[in-house]
Design a protein around this motif. Structure first.
Motif, mmCIF file in Angstrom:
data_model
loop_
_atom_site.group_PDB
_atom_site.id
_atom_site.type_symbol
_atom_site.label_atom_id
_atom_site.label_comp_id
_atom_site.label_asym_id
_atom_site.label_seq_id
_atom_site.Cartn_x
_atom_site.Cartn_y
_atom_site.Cartn_z
ATOM 1 N N ALA A 1 49.144 47.691 48.384
ATOM 2 C CA ALA A 1 48.832 46.704 49.422
ATOM 3 C C ALA A 1 48.254 45.417 48.849
ATOM 4 O O ALA A 1 48.570 44.315 49.311
ATOM 5 C CB ALA A 1 47.866 47.313 50.438
ATOM 6 N N HIS A 2 47.407 45.542 47.848
ATOM 7 C CA HIS A 2 46.738 44.375 47.284
ATOM 8 C C HIS A 2 46.879 44.375 45.770
ATOM 9 O O HIS A 2 46.626 45.385 45.121
ATOM 10 C CB HIS A 2 45.249 44.363 47.667
ATOM 11 N N THR B 1 50.207 39.331 40.945
ATOM 12 C CA THR B 1 51.612 39.571 41.245
ATOM 13 C C THR B 1 52.363 38.249 41.343
ATOM 14 O O THR B 1 51.768 37.192 41.605
ATOM 15 C CB THR B 1 51.783 40.323 42.576
ATOM 16 N N SER C 1 51.917 36.667 44.771
ATOM 17 C CA SER C 1 50.634 35.982 44.930
ATOM 18 C C SER C 1 50.634 34.646 44.194
ATOM 19 O O SER C 1 50.160 33.636 44.727
ATOM 20 C CB SER C 1 49.500 36.871 44.408
ATOM 21 N N SER D 1 51.572 44.261 37.287
ATOM 22 C CA SER D 1 51.866 43.416 38.440
ATOM 23 C C SER D 1 53.331 43.002 38.489
ATOM 24 O O SER D 1 53.794 42.496 39.511
ATOM 25 C CB SER D 1 50.978 42.157 38.415
ATOM 26 N N LYS E 1 46.127 42.894 41.741
ATOM 27 C CA LYS E 1 44.939 42.594 40.947
ATOM 28 C C LYS E 1 44.438 41.194 41.345
ATOM 29 O O LYS E 1 45.249 40.311 41.598
ATOM 30 C CB LYS E 1 45.278 42.615 39.451
ATOM 31 N N ALA F 1 42.252 43.201 42.948
ATOM 32 C CA ALA F 1 41.917 44.372 43.767
ATOM 33 C C ALA F 1 42.232 45.637 42.958
ATOM 34 O O ALA F 1 43.112 45.630 42.098
ATOM 35 C CB ALA F 1 42.718 44.352 45.065
ATOM 36 N N ASP G 1 43.643 48.461 43.819
ATOM 37 C CA ASP G 1 44.657 49.354 44.398
ATOM 38 C C ASP G 1 45.597 49.973 43.361
ATOM 39 O O ASP G 1 45.858 51.181 43.381
ATOM 40 C CB ASP G 1 45.505 48.593 45.426
#
Length: 249
Positions: free
Chosen positions: A167-168, A74, A77, A138, A170, A172, A174
């Motif tokens: 919540a999380h 993202t 991140s 993302s 890549k 991850a 989710d």
């Protein structure tokens, strides 16, 4: 649709045979999940230039090798990692606000946005087979919506989900697990198409099968964890009759 030579298809098949999950083609696929950047559109080179200008604006000297490691994560991140690594005197929120506005302006006015060659044939084939599709990217939701409209492919997808909505991000799982919920399909009956190492890892962590799209515009991405690696949708087209697809129940 024009296809590549038998040699290209053979290369794809040999990649599959070497992978542990050699049975990836046989279990029915009831839902397809597409990443957007580097999968639907070769947008990464556009983003890279915009991201570079954002880094420079805030005083970060980010090497190309480091930059490529952020493909698939993202924006929040990426900017958080850059801010911490380069000790920038700004907030992540300031970087995001500056960058997102710039990206939206560029994409909105870009004169040559096109989907990858052969993508529309693949989307139409899945639609005819009754297989539902979603986009799981993302990128911010507003950007996903803008690009799908610009490419004139929004009609193919049941919905879209952004990295901002889980919540999380890549690597991850989710975002892909949420996509499976939207499709109403169990993870093992989902197929993901991804162009980044982070995306492939997220798909496999979600218990899904994954096609790696080796796109030069996304940098030197290690897609070895994917079930098969393709270099074009023409290669994927060659595999369609060897892939078991079924309408979601």
């Amino acid at each position: 649709m024009t296809t590549n030579s038998n040699e290209s298809a053979a290369h794809s098949l040999s990649s599959t045979a070497e992978h542990e999950s050699a049975d990836w083609q046989h279990e029915p696929v009831e839902g397809f999940i597409f990443d957007m950047d580097g999968v639907l559109i070769d947008s990464e080179p556009i983003y890279f230039e915009i991201e570079k200008s954002t880094f420079v604006h805030f005083g970060a000297s980010v090497a190309e090798e480091e930059h490529h490691t952020y493909v698939g994560v993202t924006l929040a991140s990426m900017f958080e990692q850059v801010q911490q690594k380069h000790l920038l005197d700004c907030t992540v929120e300031q970087m995001l606000e500056f960058h997102v506005k710039h990206v939206m302006d560029v994409i909105r006015e870009h004169p040559e946005l096109q989907p990858f060659n052969g993508l529309t044939d693949w989307l139409e084939w899945l639609t005819e087979a009754g297989v539902p599709m979603v986009v799981a990217s993302s990128s911010p939701r507003a950007l996903i919506e803008l690009i799908l409209e610009r490419l004139e492919i929004r009609r193919f997808f049941r919905d879209m989900i952004s990295g901002e909505e889980v919540a999380h991000g890549k690597p991850a799982p989710d975002i892909f697990l949420r996509a499976a919920e939207i499709l109403g399909v169990t993870p093992e009956r989902c197929m993901v198409i991804e162009d980044s190492r982070n995306g492939v890892r997220a798909a496999k962590s979600a218990g899904m099968r994954c096609i790696g799209h080796q796109n030069p515009g996304s940098g030197n991405q290690n897609l070895s964890e994917a079930d098969v690696v393709i270099h074009s949708y023409a290669e994927l087209w060659e595999l369609r009759h060897q892939l078991s697809v079924a309408a979601a129940k």
